[in-house]
Every structure is written in structure tokens, then in C-alpha cells.
Design a protein around this motif. Structure first.
Motif, PDB file in Angstrom:
ATOM      1  N   THR A  24       0.807  -1.225   0.000  1.00  0.00           N
ATOM      2  CA  THR A  24       0.000   0.000   0.000  1.00  0.00           C
ATOM      3  C   THR A  24       0.840   1.275   0.000  1.00  0.00           C
ATOM      4  OG1 THR A  24      -0.165  -0.021   2.400  1.00  0.00           O
ATOM      5  CG2 THR A  24      -1.903  -1.161   1.181  1.00  0.00           C
ATOM      6  N   LEU A  27      -0.295   4.964  -1.447  1.00  0.00           N
ATOM      7  CA  LEU A  27      -1.743   5.017  -1.671  1.00  0.00           C
ATOM      8  C   LEU A  27      -2.408   5.891  -0.612  1.00  0.00           C
ATOM      9  CD1 LEU A  27      -2.470   1.236  -2.336  1.00  0.00           C
ATOM     10  CD2 LEU A  27      -2.064   3.046  -4.020  1.00  0.00           C
ATOM     11  N   ASP A  28      -3.510   6.522  -0.997  1.00  0.00           N
ATOM     12  CA  ASP A  28      -4.253   7.281   0.004  1.00  0.00           C
ATOM     13  C   ASP A  28      -4.953   6.299   0.942  1.00  0.00           C
ATOM     14  OD1 ASP A  28      -7.147   6.837  -0.786  1.00  0.00           O
ATOM     15  OD2 ASP A  28      -6.424   7.734  -2.646  1.00  0.00           O
ATOM     16  N   ALA A  29      -5.432   6.792   2.057  1.00  0.00           N
ATOM     17  CA  ALA A  29      -5.997   5.938   3.107  1.00  0.00           C
ATOM     18  C   ALA A  29      -7.162   5.086   2.625  1.00  0.00           C
ATOM     19  CB  ALA A  29      -6.421   6.795   4.296  1.00  0.00           C
ATOM     20  N   THR A  30      -8.016   5.634   1.772  1.00  0.00           N
ATOM     21  CA  THR A  30      -9.181   4.893   1.285  1.00  0.00           C
ATOM     22  C   THR A  30      -8.768   3.716   0.413  1.00  0.00           C
ATOM     23  OG1 THR A  30     -10.531   6.891   1.352  1.00  0.00           O
ATOM     24  CG2 THR A  30     -11.342   5.084  -0.012  1.00  0.00           C
ATOM     25  N   GLN A  32      -5.784   2.373   0.315  1.00  0.00           N
ATOM     26  CA  GLN A  32      -4.992   1.485   1.154  1.00  0.00           C
ATOM     27  C   GLN A  32      -5.896   0.483   1.866  1.00  0.00           C
ATOM     28  OE1 GLN A  32      -3.259   3.061   4.859  1.00  0.00           O
ATOM     29  NE2 GLN A  32      -1.340   2.082   4.254  1.00  0.00           N
ATOM     30  N   ARG A  33      -6.957   0.968   2.456  1.00  0.00           N
ATOM     31  CA  ARG A  33      -7.889   0.079   3.160  1.00  0.00           C
ATOM     32  C   ARG A  33      -8.539  -0.912   2.202  1.00  0.00           C
ATOM     33  NH1 ARG A  33     -11.224   0.840   8.206  1.00  0.00           N
ATOM     34  NH2 ARG A  33     -12.606  -0.931   8.121  1.00  0.00           N
TER      35      ARG A  33
END
Length: 107
Positions: A24, A27-30, A32-33
Motif C-alpha cells: 500500500t 496510496l491514500d488511506a481509502t 490502502q484500506r
């Protein structure tokens, strides 16, 4: 999308172990999740093991059953994730936790 393509490519031969090296990074948090949730889904539904290589202890805390902490290529601590993060036995592990967002786990 690139991470999803790489994951799909890796699964074509139906491996028993998937090695995810910093899957990840960048990657942005969204997203990444989403990638981490996808890996968890694949692990559970395809009955494969996932070896997650990461510097992010938040990922470790949320997604990993067991953790091995390495320093300079040597294992310094290994065990169940919750135990290692809550009660680390090695100074380097404590330093990593203190430098992360997880420092409140031990308080």
C-alpha cells in the motif's frame, strides 16, 4: 488499480502463500484500506497465507495475526501481534511503537 492487477497476476497460479511487500505504499488511506481488505478477503476465501512486509505498524495491528520485527536483517522479536505490540520484549520494538501512532496501546 496497479496493485489490484499485480495481486490478480500473483494469484493466477493459485499459490498457497502470497508475499505482499509494502502493498500500500504511496496510496491514500481509502485505497490502502481497500487493498488490505481485498488481501484479507482473498486470504480467507482462497485459504492462502499472506506474508505482509511493511513498516506500518498500523497495518500490522489491524491486519496481521503474528508479527516478526527485524533490525539490520536480524529477527529481534516475534509472536502474536497483540502481545508484541502491547508488551514488546525488545527495545527496538518499543522504539518502533513509540515512533508510530500505536504508542497509546501500551498505556
Amino acid at each position: 488499480m496497479a496493485q489490484r492487477v499485480v495481486i490478480a497476476t500473483a494469484l493466477i497460479l493459485k499459490p498457497s502463500v502470497l508475499i505482499a511487500d509494502e502493498p500500500t505504499t504511496g496510496l491514500d488511506a481509502t485505497v490502502q484500506r481497500q487493498i488490505l481488505d481485498l488481501l484479507r478477503h482473498l486470504q480467507q476465501n482462497l485459504d492462502i497465507s499472506v506474508l505482509m512486509i511493511t513498516h506500518d505498524l498500523g497495518i500490522v495491528a489491524h491486519y496481521c495475526d503474528d508479527v516478526t520485527v527485524m533490525r539490520n536483517g536480524q529477527v529481534v522479536e516475534s509472536g502474536e501481534t497483540k502481545r508484541v505490540l502491547v508488551d514488546p520484549s525488545h527495545e527496538y520494538t518499543r522504539t518502533l511503537i513509540d515512533a508510530s501512532r500505536l504508542s497509546n496501546l501500551r498505556e
